[in-house]
Scaffold this motif. Structure first.
Motif, short mmCIF file in Angstrom:
data_model
loop_
_atom_site.label_atom_id
_atom_site.label_comp_id
_atom_site.label_asym_id
_atom_site.label_seq_id
_atom_site.Cartn_x
_atom_site.Cartn_y
_atom_site.Cartn_z
N LYS A 273 36.81 39.37 50.36
CA LYS A 273 37.72 39.54 51.39
C LYS A 273 38.95 40.05 51.63
CE LYS A 273 38.15 34.53 50.29
NZ LYS A 273 39.05 33.38 49.81
N ARG A 274 39.48 40.79 52.41
CA ARG A 274 40.30 41.49 52.91
C ARG A 274 41.29 41.38 52.03
NH1 ARG A 274 40.44 42.52 58.94
NH2 ARG A 274 38.36 43.08 59.18
N VAL A 275 42.03 42.25 51.29
CA VAL A 275 43.04 41.97 50.46
C VAL A 275 44.43 43.34 50.91
CG1 VAL A 275 44.54 42.05 47.95
CG2 VAL A 275 41.96 41.14 48.27
N LEU A 276 45.79 43.25 51.14
CA LEU A 276 46.31 43.92 52.14
C LEU A 276 46.89 44.85 50.59
CD1 LEU A 276 48.92 42.82 54.26
CD2 LEU A 276 46.68 43.64 54.70
N GLY A 277 46.94 45.93 51.07
CA GLY A 277 47.63 47.16 50.02
C GLY A 277 46.03 48.80 50.36
N GLY A 278 47.47 49.73 49.79
CA GLY A 278 46.24 50.82 50.34
C GLY A 278 46.50 51.40 51.16
N SER A 279 45.95 52.21 51.60
CA SER A 279 45.06 53.65 52.62
C SER A 279 44.31 53.05 53.38
CB SER A 279 45.26 54.55 52.59
OG SER A 279 44.90 55.94 53.54
N GLY A 280 44.35 52.44 55.17
CA GLY A 280 43.59 52.01 55.37
C GLY A 280 41.82 52.86 55.62
N ASP A 281 42.31 54.43 55.40
CA ASP A 281 40.88 55.27 55.10
C ASP A 281 40.47 55.84 53.84
OD1 ASP A 281 41.78 55.38 58.28
OD2 ASP A 281 43.62 57.30 57.72
N ALA A 282 40.88 55.58 52.67
CA ALA A 282 40.98 54.79 51.34
C ALA A 282 39.11 54.44 51.40
CB ALA A 282 40.82 54.46 50.60
N PRO A 283 37.86 55.05 50.78
CA PRO A 283 36.96 54.32 50.69
C PRO A 283 36.33 52.75 50.92
CG PRO A 283 36.91 56.54 49.42
CD PRO A 283 38.08 55.89 49.67
N GLY A 284 36.00 51.71 51.57
CA GLY A 284 36.68 50.74 51.02
C GLY A 284 36.83 50.26 51.07
N HIS A 285 37.62 50.06 52.27
CA HIS A 285 39.22 50.08 52.81
C HIS A 285 39.19 49.93 54.85
CE1 HIS A 285 42.80 50.21 49.36
NE2 HIS A 285 41.42 50.34 49.07
N GLY A 286 40.14 49.30 55.27
CA GLY A 286 40.42 49.20 56.64
C GLY A 286 41.80 49.04 57.24
#
Ligand code: 2U9
Length: 365
Positions: A273-286
Motif C-alpha cells: 500500500k502507498r503511504v505518503l511520507g519521505g522522499s520519492g527517490d528513496a529506495p522502495g519509494h515513489g
C-alpha cells in the motif's frame, strides 16, 4: 302506552352501567337497528294520524332522553377510565432513552472542514460562488479563449439558454470562477480557498461527472514560488498529520498560471500500500502526482480587475475526493456518491467530532 316507565327503566340501567362495553350494549339494545326504542319508532307508521300526533312526540322525547343519558354516562365512564389509567401507569424516567438513528458526516464534508480549518490557521478565508456559471467567469477570465478544448460540449455541461448578456451558461468545471468573482468584488490583497462541487462530462472508475475541488489563491505584493511551496508543504503536513511530507515541483502548463507546476508527494510502499511520507527517490519509494499550481497568469490578474505590475499571486487546485481517498483509505471514487448507508456508516464521521488543529485535524471515524 306508558313510555315514562320504559324511559325510567332505561335511564336506571344506563346509570348503573359500570363500563363502556356495558354501555355500548345498552345503546344497541335501545337505539340499535333492532333496538326497543327503534321498534317503537317503527310503530308510528302503522298508527292513525290522531294516534301518531299523540304518541309521536312522546316516543321521540323518550329516544332523546335515552340518547342524552347514554352520552352523559359515556363521558363519566371515559374520564373515570382515564383517571384509573393515570393512577395506575407511571413513567419511569430512569430508563435509558431509545437510540435515535444517527447519521454520519460524509468524508468529503469532513475533508472540506479539515481544509477550512488548516487554511484558516494560515490566514485564508473560505470563498464560495454559484455552481451555474457563465462562460466568461468559467473560461475567458481564466485565460481559456474560445478555441480552448476544455470548452467543448463533450467536456462541459452547457445549458440550452444564454444569460441576459448573451453569455453561455454552464455547470462550473472548476472553482476558479469563485476566485475571479472574489478578486472583482474585494480587490487585493487576498488569501482565499474555494472548496466546492464542480462538473465535467467524464465518467469511469476514477472520474465522476460531479466531483469536489478546493482551489487556493493568494494575491499580494512580491509573492513568489517560495511562498507557494511553503504554503503547500505546511498544508500537506497538517492534513496528512506527518512531518516527513516531501514535495517535488515539476514544470507544467495551465492557461491560468505562468509558470505552472505539478506537485508530487513522496510515498513509501508498505505491505503493497502507498503511504505518503519521505522522499520519492528513496529506495522502495515513489512520487505521486497530487495537485496543480503556479503563479497566477498576468492576464488572469487583469481579468480580476488588478494591475499585474503591482499585484502578484499564486494559486493551486486539488481534488477533494482524491484527498479523502488518500487519507482515509477508500479505493473506489464512485462509492462516494452512491448513498449506500453501509459505506456511509463505515467511512462517515461523527457530527460531534469537529476537526481542529489541536486535535490533529483528522478525527476518529
Ligand atoms: C485563479 C487563478 C488561478 C487554480 C489551479 C490547478 C492549477 C490544477 C487541478 C487539480 C486536480 C484540478 O481537481 S483537479 O482536476 N487544478 O491543477 N488549479 S492552478 O488556478 C487558478 C484559479 C483561479 C483566479
Amino acid at each position: 302506552m306508558d313510555y315514562a316507565a320504559t324511559g325510567q327503566q332505561a335511564l336506571a340501567r344506563i346509570a348503573e352501567a359500570q363500563d363502556l362495553d356495558t354501555l355500548e350494549k345498552l345503546r344497541v339494545e335501545f337505539l340499535g337497528k333492532q333496538g326497543s326504542i327503534s321498534a317503537l319508532l317503527k310503530t308510528l307508521g302503522a298508527m292513525s294520524p290522531e294516534q301518531r300526533q299523540d304518541e309521536g312526540p312522546r316516543i321521540h322525547a323518550l329516544r332523546e332522553s335515552v340518547t342524552a343519558a347514554l352520552g352523559e354516562r359515556k363521558s363519566v365512564l371515559e374520564s373515570a377510565a382515564l383517571d384509573a389509567r393515570l393512577a395506575a401507569e407511571t413513567v419511569d424516567l430512569s430508563l435509558p432513552a431509545p437510540e435515535a438513528p444517527r447519521g454520519t458526516v460524509h468524508p468529503v464534508s469532513q475533508v472540506m472542514d479539515e481544509l477550512a480549518e488548516i487554511f484558516a490557521d494560515l490566514g485564508f478565508a473560505v470563498a464560495s460562488g454559484p455552481e451555474i456559471e457563465d462562460d466568461w467567469h468559467n473560461f475567458t477570465a481564466l485565460n481559456m479563449p474560445e478555441s480552448h478544448p476544455a470548452r467543448a460540449m463533450h467536456d462541459t455541461f452547457y445549458f440550452p439558454d444564454k444569460d441576459g448578456q448573451g453569455r453561455s451558461m454552464l455547470l462550473r468545471t472548476h472553482t476558479s470562477p469563485v476566485q475571479i468573482r472574489t478578486m472583482l468584488a474585494q480587490g487585493a490583497p487576498l488569501r482565499i480557498i474555494a472548496p466546492g462541487r464542480v462538473y465535467r462530462s467524464d465518467s469511469d472508475a476514477t472520474h465522476t461527472p460531479m466531483f469536489h475541488q478546493v482551489e487556493g489563491l493568494v494575491i499580494d505584493k512580491g509573492i513568489h514560488l517560495g511562498h507557494l511551496k511553503w504554503t503547500l508543504e505546511t498544508f500537506l503536513k497538517a492534513f496528512f498529520e506527518r512531518e516527513d511530507i516531501v514535495l517535488r515541483l515539476r514544470p507544467s502548463y495551465f492557461p491560468f498560471t505562468e509558470p505552472s507546476v505539478e506537485v508530487d508527494v513522496g510515498f513509501a510502499l508498505v505491505n503493497g500500500k502507498r503511504v505518503l511520507g519521505g522522499s520519492g527517490d528513496a529506495p522502495g519509494h515513489g512520487w505521486m502526482e497530487l495537485l496543480g499550481s503556479g503563479m497566477v497568469n498576468r492576464k488572469v490578474i487583469e481579468f480580476g480587475g488588478l494591475d499585474p505590475d503591482e499585484w502578484q499571486g499564486f494559486a493551486f487546485g486539488i481534488g477533494v475526493d482524491r484527498l479523502a481517498m488518500l487519507k482515509y483509505g477508500m479505493d473506489d471514487l464512485r462509492a462516494f456518491f452512491d448513498g449506500d448507508q453501509r459505506w456511509l456508516a463505515h467511512y462517515g464521521f461523527s457530527a460531534l467530532d469537529v476537526p481542529t488543529l489541536s486535535g490533529g485535524v483528522g478525527t476518529p471515524a
